[in-house]
Design a protein around this motif. Structure first.
Motif, PDB file in Angstrom:
ATOM      1  N   LEU A   1       0.822  -1.202   0.000  1.00  0.00           N
ATOM      2  CA  LEU A   1       0.000   0.000   0.000  1.00  0.00           C
ATOM      3  C   LEU A   1       0.860   1.257   0.000  1.00  0.00           C
ATOM      4  CD1 LEU A   1      -2.892  -0.858   2.487  1.00  0.00           C
ATOM      5  CD2 LEU A   1      -2.875  -1.030   0.008  1.00  0.00           C
ATOM      6  N   SER A   2       0.462   2.233  -0.797  1.00  0.00           N
ATOM      7  CA  SER A   2       1.143   3.518  -0.785  1.00  0.00           C
ATOM      8  C   SER A   2       0.646   4.318   0.419  1.00  0.00           C
ATOM      9  CB  SER A   2       0.846   4.276  -2.079  1.00  0.00           C
ATOM     10  OG  SER A   2      -0.517   4.671  -2.105  1.00  0.00           O
ATOM     11  N   VAL A   3       1.310   5.416   0.712  1.00  0.00           N
ATOM     12  CA  VAL A   3       0.904   6.259   1.832  1.00  0.00           C
ATOM     13  C   VAL A   3      -0.512   6.769   1.609  1.00  0.00           C
ATOM     14  CG1 VAL A   3       1.397   8.414   3.055  1.00  0.00           C
ATOM     15  CG2 VAL A   3       3.279   6.887   2.419  1.00  0.00           C
ATOM     16  N   SER A   4      -0.823   7.177   0.398  1.00  0.00           N
ATOM     17  CA  SER A   4      -2.185   7.671   0.135  1.00  0.00           C
ATOM     18  C   SER A   4      -3.219   6.557   0.303  1.00  0.00           C
ATOM     19  CB  SER A   4      -2.284   8.301  -1.259  1.00  0.00           C
ATOM     20  OG  SER A   4      -2.015   7.355  -2.269  1.00  0.00           O
ATOM     21  N   GLN A   5      -2.878   5.353  -0.100  1.00  0.00           N
ATOM     22  CA  GLN A   5      -3.806   4.225   0.079  1.00  0.00           C
ATOM     23  C   GLN A   5      -3.992   3.913   1.562  1.00  0.00           C
ATOM     24  OE1 GLN A   5      -1.564   1.547  -2.400  1.00  0.00           O
ATOM     25  NE2 GLN A   5      -3.109   1.579  -4.012  1.00  0.00           N
ATOM     26  N   ILE A   6      -2.924   4.015   2.344  1.00  0.00           N
ATOM     27  CA  ILE A   6      -3.030   3.800   3.790  1.00  0.00           C
ATOM     28  C   ILE A   6      -3.987   4.822   4.391  1.00  0.00           C
ATOM     29  CG2 ILE A   6      -1.788   3.934   5.988  1.00  0.00           C
ATOM     30  CD1 ILE A   6       0.694   2.856   4.446  1.00  0.00           C
ATOM     31  N   LEU A   7      -3.806   6.095   4.016  1.00  0.00           N
ATOM     32  CA  LEU A   7      -4.677   7.138   4.565  1.00  0.00           C
ATOM     33  C   LEU A   7      -6.132   6.915   4.180  1.00  0.00           C
ATOM     34  CD1 LEU A   7      -2.461  10.302   4.043  1.00  0.00           C
ATOM     35  CD2 LEU A   7      -3.062   9.216   6.213  1.00  0.00           C
ATOM     36  N   ARG A   8      -6.367   6.526   2.931  1.00  0.00           N
ATOM     37  CA  ARG A   8      -7.745   6.309   2.481  1.00  0.00           C
ATOM     38  C   ARG A   8      -8.390   5.100   3.160  1.00  0.00           C
ATOM     39  NH1 ARG A   8      -5.735   7.978  -2.631  1.00  0.00           N
ATOM     40  NH2 ARG A   8      -6.761   9.903  -3.234  1.00  0.00           N
ATOM     41  N   ALA A   9      -7.697   3.987   3.130  1.00  0.00           N
ATOM     42  CA  ALA A   9      -8.294   2.737   3.614  1.00  0.00           C
ATOM     43  C   ALA A   9      -8.200   2.592   5.130  1.00  0.00           C
ATOM     44  CB  ALA A   9      -7.620   1.549   2.934  1.00  0.00           C
ATOM     45  N   TYR A  10      -7.032   2.782   5.676  1.00  0.00           N
ATOM     46  CA  TYR A  10      -6.811   2.539   7.094  1.00  0.00           C
ATOM     47  C   TYR A  10      -7.303   3.708   7.950  1.00  0.00           C
ATOM     48  CZ  TYR A  10      -4.417   0.060  10.864  1.00  0.00           C
ATOM     49  OH  TYR A  10      -4.125  -0.649  11.991  1.00  0.00           O
ATOM     50  N   GLY A  11      -7.273   4.911   7.372  1.00  0.00           N
ATOM     51  CA  GLY A  11      -7.715   6.095   8.105  1.00  0.00           C
ATOM     52  C   GLY A  11      -9.186   6.067   8.483  1.00  0.00           C
ATOM     53  N   LYS A  12      -9.972   5.271   7.783  1.00  0.00           N
ATOM     54  CA  LYS A  12     -11.406   5.176   8.076  1.00  0.00           C
ATOM     55  C   LYS A  12     -11.678   4.567   9.449  1.00  0.00           C
ATOM     56  CE  LYS A  12     -12.644   4.917   3.258  1.00  0.00           C
ATOM     57  NZ  LYS A  12     -13.175   4.125   2.156  1.00  0.00           N
ATOM     58  N   GLN A  13     -10.704   3.889  10.016  1.00  0.00           N
ATOM     59  CA  GLN A  13     -10.882   3.264  11.323  1.00  0.00           C
ATOM     60  C   GLN A  13     -10.757   4.268  12.469  1.00  0.00           C
ATOM     61  OE1 GLN A  13      -8.322  -0.105  11.912  1.00  0.00           O
ATOM     62  NE2 GLN A  13      -8.379  -0.640   9.753  1.00  0.00           N
ATOM     63  N   PHE A  14     -10.285   5.478  12.170  1.00  0.00           N
ATOM     64  CA  PHE A  14      -9.960   6.440  13.220  1.00  0.00           C
ATOM     65  C   PHE A  14     -10.713   7.751  13.038  1.00  0.00           C
ATOM     66  CE2 PHE A  14      -6.171   3.815  12.468  1.00  0.00           C
ATOM     67  CZ  PHE A  14      -6.062   3.223  13.717  1.00  0.00           C
ATOM     68  N   THR A  15     -10.843   8.474  14.148  1.00  0.00           N
ATOM     69  CA  THR A  15     -11.331   9.843  14.128  1.00  0.00           C
ATOM     70  C   THR A  15     -10.112  10.728  13.904  1.00  0.00           C
ATOM     71  OG1 THR A  15     -13.050   9.283  15.723  1.00  0.00           O
ATOM     72  CG2 THR A  15     -12.491  11.615  15.485  1.00  0.00           C
TER      73      THR A  15
END
Length: 141
Positions: free
Chosen positions: A51-65
């Motif tokens: 995963l690229s950094v942008s993909q991490i932010l898009r996909a994984y960031g949804k788990q957090f506020t």
């Protein structure tokens, strides 16, 4: 190399995540569903390589506020840098493993040509994880 292949195939984030979920399931099955430190390390390496950094932010960031001016609120809040650190295994609470997770996140940013300061500035200026990811996609190789 793997990132370039993924971009060339123009896979959506959901397709990428499905692919890795299958691979992670196979890893777990090979280890009799008894996760140990080696299995978890293999899983994290697999995810980290793809995963690229942008993909991490898009996909994984949804788990957090999303929060500002700190990596974590100690519960479920993360800034952009905190999301990347959490992707690499940080629980957002324990300080003892934060240093290694920060190092992993910094290595990922360096490989992508992204400055930590720029990422933090964008987060703290009010951009969402999605907006930061869009910016990174437009302005990095």
């Amino acid at each position: 190399m793997a990132q370039q292949q993924l971009l060339a195939q123009e896979l959506s984030v959901s397709q990428i995540l499905r692919k890795y979920r299958r691979q992670l399931t196979q890893i777990r099955e090979r280890h009799d569903d008894k996760p140990d430190i080696n299995t978890l390390g293999q899983q994290q390496q697999l995810l980290a390589q793809e995963l690229s950094v942008s993909q991490i932010l898009r996909a994984y960031g949804k788990q957090f506020t999303q929060i500002r001016e700190q990596y974590t609120d100690g519960v479920n809040g993360r800034c952009a840098m905190g999301v990347i650190m959490s992707y690499y295994g940080w629980d957002g609470k324990c300080c003892t493993n934060a240093e290694r997770r920060l190092y992993a996140a910094l290595v990922a940013l360096r490989r992508a040509g992204i400055s930590k300061e720029s990422l933090i500035e964008q987060n703290d200026s009010g951009r969402t994880f999605e907006e930061i990811a869009d910016y990174l996609d437009r302005n990095t190789d």
